[in-house]
Design an enzyme around this catalytic site. Sequence first.
Site, PDB file in Angstrom:
ATOM      1  N   SER A 130       0.807  -1.220   0.000  1.00 45.71           N
ATOM      2  CA  SER A 130       0.000   0.000   0.000  1.00 45.71           C
ATOM      3  C   SER A 130       0.840   1.270   0.000  1.00 45.71           C
ATOM      4  O   SER A 130       0.323   2.346  -0.288  1.00 45.71           O
ATOM      5  CB  SER A 130      -0.934   0.007   1.228  1.00 45.71           C
ATOM      6  OG  SER A 130      -1.854  -1.058   1.165  1.00 45.71           O
ATOM      7  N   GLU A 135      -4.669  -3.340  -6.151  1.00 45.15           N
ATOM      8  CA  GLU A 135      -4.977  -1.993  -6.662  1.00 45.15           C
ATOM      9  C   GLU A 135      -5.568  -1.097  -5.574  1.00 45.15           C
ATOM     10  O   GLU A 135      -6.408  -0.239  -5.838  1.00 45.15           O
ATOM     11  CB  GLU A 135      -5.921  -2.031  -7.882  1.00 45.15           C
ATOM     12  CG  GLU A 135      -5.696  -3.136  -8.862  1.00 45.15           C
ATOM     13  CD  GLU A 135      -4.333  -3.138  -9.498  1.00 45.15           C
ATOM     14  OE1 GLU A 135      -3.506  -2.279  -9.170  1.00 45.15           O
ATOM     15  OE2 GLU A 135      -4.079  -4.029 -10.318  1.00 45.15           O
TER      16      GLU A 135
END
Length: 385
Positions: free
Chosen positions: A139, A364
Site C-alpha cells: 500500500s 490496486e
Amino acid sequence: MDPSDLVSFDSLLSAEELDLRDRVRSFVRSAIRPNVARWYEDAYFPLELVPELARLGLLGMHLQGYGCAGRSAVEYGLAAAELEAGDSGIRTFVSVQGSLAMTAISRHGSEAQKQEWLPRMAVGEAIGCFGLTEPTAGSDPSSMRTFARRDGTDWIISGTKRWIGLASVADVAVIWAQTDDAVRGFVVPTSVHGFTAAPIEPKLSMRASIQCDLGLDDVRVPEDAVLPGAVGLRGPFTCLNEARYGIVWGAMGAARDAFEDALEYSRERLQFGRPLAGYQLTQEKLVDMALEINKGFLLALHLGRLKDAGGLEPHQISVGKLNNCREAIAICREARTILGGNGITLDYSPLRHANNLESVRTYEGTDEVHTLILGQRLTGEGAFR
C-alpha cells in the site's frame, strides 16, 4: 434481460456498447464457463485463451493506435464485467496486460518502445507484467527498495517484487525502481540475465491466475529502457487508476454471476415441499442482492461516462472500487447461503467468486487505502501516516 436487472440498464447503452458486451458474454459462456471449475481446481491459467481475447480486441482495448482497438471506457468496463462473470483471473489477465503494462508503455514510453511492444501485445504475441508491489511495499509504494543505478550508459536494477501478475509467462516487464533522482519505470525483457519469476502457490484465491515473486539480481538494461514520460509515483499511479476502473465493473460481473446461480438454484431446489424461491427469507436475500447489483452497475456506468468525457477524478475511482468490491463479496457470500452445502462445491460459482474477490478487494488499493483517499477528499486531512 439480465435476471438481476430491475432498472432497464440496457436502455442506457448504445447499440455498439450492447454488441461488444454481448460478444464478450457469448465468448465467456462458450469458452470459460464450461472449463473454469477445472482450471480453478487445478490452479491453471488458460494461456490458450490469449489469442481469442486478442481477436475480440480486448488487449489494450482502451488505447489508441499501435494495433489497439481504441474502445471507450464504458465498452472496456462492460467487457471487464463479462470477463469477471467468468472468473476474476481472466479479467485480471486483460487488466495486467492492457491497463497496467500496455498503458505504462502507451502513456509514458518512447516512440520506439511503443512500436516495439504495443502491436505485439495487442495481438497477444507478447505478454506483459507490471512490477510495482514489493514484499514490504504494498500500500506504500514510496517505500520500495528496488533500486536502479547508473553504470555508464546502462542501468543496473536490483530488488524484489511480489504479487506480480503473469510474470512467469511474460515477455516484457514494466519495472518500477527508486533511482538517485526519483522513482522511474523501465521496460525490461524478461529474458535478460538476472530476471527471475516464481509463481506463488498454493493459493486459496485467484487460482485460475498467475501471481509471482520477482527477483532482479543486477539486471542490466540500456538507457533506452527507461520510460521517458514517467518520473515519480505519478507514473505507476496513472496505470493503477486504469486497473482500478476496470475492477469497478468487474466486481459487479462476479456478483451478478453469483446471483444468477443462486436465483436459478432457488427456483429448482425443493425444501419442505416447495421451491426455495417461494420463501420470504429467500426472496429478501435475492432482492437485497439485486438492488446492490443494480446500484453497482449504475455507479460503474456513471464513472465510465465521466471517464469518456474526460472528467473522471481519481477519488471517484476510489468510490467505485471500494463500494463495488465490498458489495460484490457480500453478494457472493449471501448467494452461497441459498445454495446451502452444495454451494461449497465448484459446481456453483458464488464461493469461487467470493474467494477471488478477496484478492480483487486487496489489489490496486485495499479497502483501507481507498477509505483514506475518500476521507482526505471529504476532510482535507491526510491520514495515511
